[in-house]
Design a protein around this motif. Structure first.
Motif, PDB file in Angstrom:
ATOM      1  N   GLU A  96       0.852  -1.190   0.000  1.00 33.25           N
ATOM      2  CA  GLU A  96       0.000   0.000   0.000  1.00 33.25           C
ATOM      3  C   GLU A  96       0.886   1.237   0.000  1.00 33.25           C
ATOM      4  OE1 GLU A  96      -2.484   2.756  -0.185  1.00 33.25           O
ATOM      5  OE2 GLU A  96      -3.481   0.805  -0.024  1.00 33.25           O
ATOM      6  N   ALA A  97       0.802   2.048  -1.045  1.00 30.76           N
ATOM      7  CA  ALA A  97       1.680   3.214  -1.207  1.00 30.76           C
ATOM      8  C   ALA A  97       1.553   4.203  -0.053  1.00 30.76           C
ATOM      9  CB  ALA A  97       1.399   3.918  -2.536  1.00 30.76           C
ATOM     10  N   VAL A  98       0.343   4.498   0.375  1.00 32.57           N
ATOM     11  CA  VAL A  98       0.144   5.488   1.439  1.00 32.57           C
ATOM     12  C   VAL A  98       0.805   5.028   2.728  1.00 32.57           C
ATOM     13  CG1 VAL A  98      -1.566   6.702   2.843  1.00 32.57           C
ATOM     14  CG2 VAL A  98      -2.000   6.323   0.401  1.00 32.57           C
ATOM     15  N   ASP A  99       0.583   3.782   3.115  1.00 29.43           N
ATOM     16  CA  ASP A  99       1.177   3.254   4.343  1.00 29.43           C
ATOM     17  C   ASP A  99       2.682   3.088   4.199  1.00 29.43           C
ATOM     18  OD1 ASP A  99      -1.293   3.077   5.610  1.00 29.43           O
ATOM     19  OD2 ASP A  99      -1.625   1.030   4.935  1.00 29.43           O
ATOM     20  N   PHE A 100       3.116   2.553   3.078  1.00 26.25           N
ATOM     21  CA  PHE A 100       4.527   2.262   2.870  1.00 26.25           C
ATOM     22  C   PHE A 100       5.357   3.540   2.923  1.00 26.25           C
ATOM     23  CE2 PHE A 100       8.024   0.103   0.456  1.00 26.25           C
ATOM     24  CZ  PHE A 100       8.127  -0.996   1.286  1.00 26.25           C
ATOM     25  N   TYR A 103       6.759   4.923   6.331  1.00 24.24           N
ATOM     26  CA  TYR A 103       7.876   4.275   7.027  1.00 24.24           C
ATOM     27  C   TYR A 103       9.204   4.830   6.535  1.00 24.24           C
ATOM     28  CZ  TYR A 103       4.651   0.821   8.851  1.00 24.24           C
ATOM     29  OH  TYR A 103       3.625   0.208   9.520  1.00 24.24           O
ATOM     30  N   ASP A 104      10.205   4.840   7.447  1.00 20.75           N
ATOM     31  CA  ASP A 104      11.537   5.237   6.976  1.00 20.75           C
ATOM     32  C   ASP A 104      12.137   4.061   6.207  1.00 20.75           C
ATOM     33  OD1 ASP A 104      12.917   3.411   8.712  1.00 20.75           O
ATOM     34  OD2 ASP A 104      13.011   4.910  10.289  1.00 20.75           O
ATOM     35  N   ILE A 105      13.233   4.288   5.518  1.00 21.71           N
ATOM     36  CA  ILE A 105      13.802   3.292   4.622  1.00 21.71           C
ATOM     37  C   ILE A 105      14.232   2.020   5.351  1.00 21.71           C
ATOM     38  CG2 ILE A 105      16.169   4.181   4.621  1.00 21.71           C
ATOM     39  CD1 ILE A 105      14.202   2.736   1.606  1.00 21.71           C
ATOM     40  N   GLU A 106      14.698   2.130   6.587  1.00 22.45           N
ATOM     41  CA  GLU A 106      15.100   0.927   7.331  1.00 22.45           C
ATOM     42  C   GLU A 106      13.892   0.063   7.656  1.00 22.45           C
ATOM     43  OE1 GLU A 106      18.239  -0.167   7.621  1.00 22.45           O
ATOM     44  OE2 GLU A 106      18.686   1.619   6.421  1.00 22.45           O
ATOM     45  N   ASP A 107      12.779   0.698   8.047  1.00 21.59           N
ATOM     46  CA  ASP A 107      11.557  -0.076   8.278  1.00 21.59           C
ATOM     47  C   ASP A 107      11.056  -0.694   6.977  1.00 21.59           C
ATOM     48  OD1 ASP A 107      11.468   0.421  11.013  1.00 21.59           O
ATOM     49  OD2 ASP A 107      10.189   2.189  10.783  1.00 21.59           O
TER      50      ASP A 107
END
Length: 147
Positions: A96-100, A103-107
Motif C-alpha cells: 500500500e503506497a500510502v502506508d509504505f 515508514y523510513d527506509i530501514e523499516d
C-alpha cells in the motif's frame, strides 16, 4: 490494484532484501524456460499491468507499490503464484503506497524482507501457498528417459 513506479530508494531496498535471502538460502534450483514453454501467459498470474514471461534461475518475485485499501489497513501482501512440487518458483508482493511511504527506509527494508519470506514460505505461512497456487509439472530427463 493500480501501481506506481517504485521510487529509487525502494528499488535498492528490494535488491538488498533479495541479496539477503540469497545469502541465507543457498544451493542451486532448477532453471526455468520462458513461461510460454509451459503454456503459461504470465509468470505472475496477471497480477501486474504487463506480463512477465522470461526464463529465470531459481525463483522470480514481482512487486508493486500502489493502492490496496488506503491508509491504516493492509500494508502489504505476498504469496506464491507457481509451484514446482512444494517449491515456489514465482511470487508477487503488493504494498500500500500510502502506508509504505509513512515508514523510513530501514523499516521499509524490514517489511520487504518479511514479505519476501512469505513468498519463500519461511515467514508466517503454513507452506508456500496461501489459497490456490498453480502447479507446474516438470519431467526431468536423464539419458533420454523420463525420471
Amino acid at each position: 490494484m493500480g501501481s506506481i513506479p517504485a521510487p529509487a530508494q525502494y528499488v535498492a531496498a528490494f535488491q538488498e532484501a533479495k541479496e539477503r535471502w540469497e545469502a541465507i538460502i543457498t544451493g542451486e534450483l532448477v532453471n526455468l524456460e520462458s513461461a510460454t514453454s509451459y503454456g503459461i501467459s504470465d509468470w505472475f498470474g496477471n497480477a501486474f499491468d504487463s506480463p512477465y514471461t522470461a526464463a529465470f534461475d531459481d525463483i522470480v518475485i514481482g512487486y508493486q507499490i500502489g493502492f490496496i485499501d488506503g491508509p491504516g489497513r493492509v500494508l502489504g501482501s505476498a504469496g506464491c503464484v507457481y509451484l514446482i512440487g512444494n517449491r515456489c518458483v514465482t511470487g508477487v508482493m503488493n504494498f500500500e503506497a500510502v502506508d509504505f511511504d509513512s515508514y523510513d527506509i530501514e523499516d521499509a527494508k524490514a517489511i520487504i524482507l518479511h514479505e519476501m519470506g512469505h513468498v519463500l514460505g519461511v515467514v508466517g505461512t503454513q507452506g508456500p501457498c496461501q489459497g490456490v497456487c498453480n502447479r507446474i509439472d516438470l519431467v526431468q530427463y536423464e539419458y533420454g528417459e523420463g525420471k
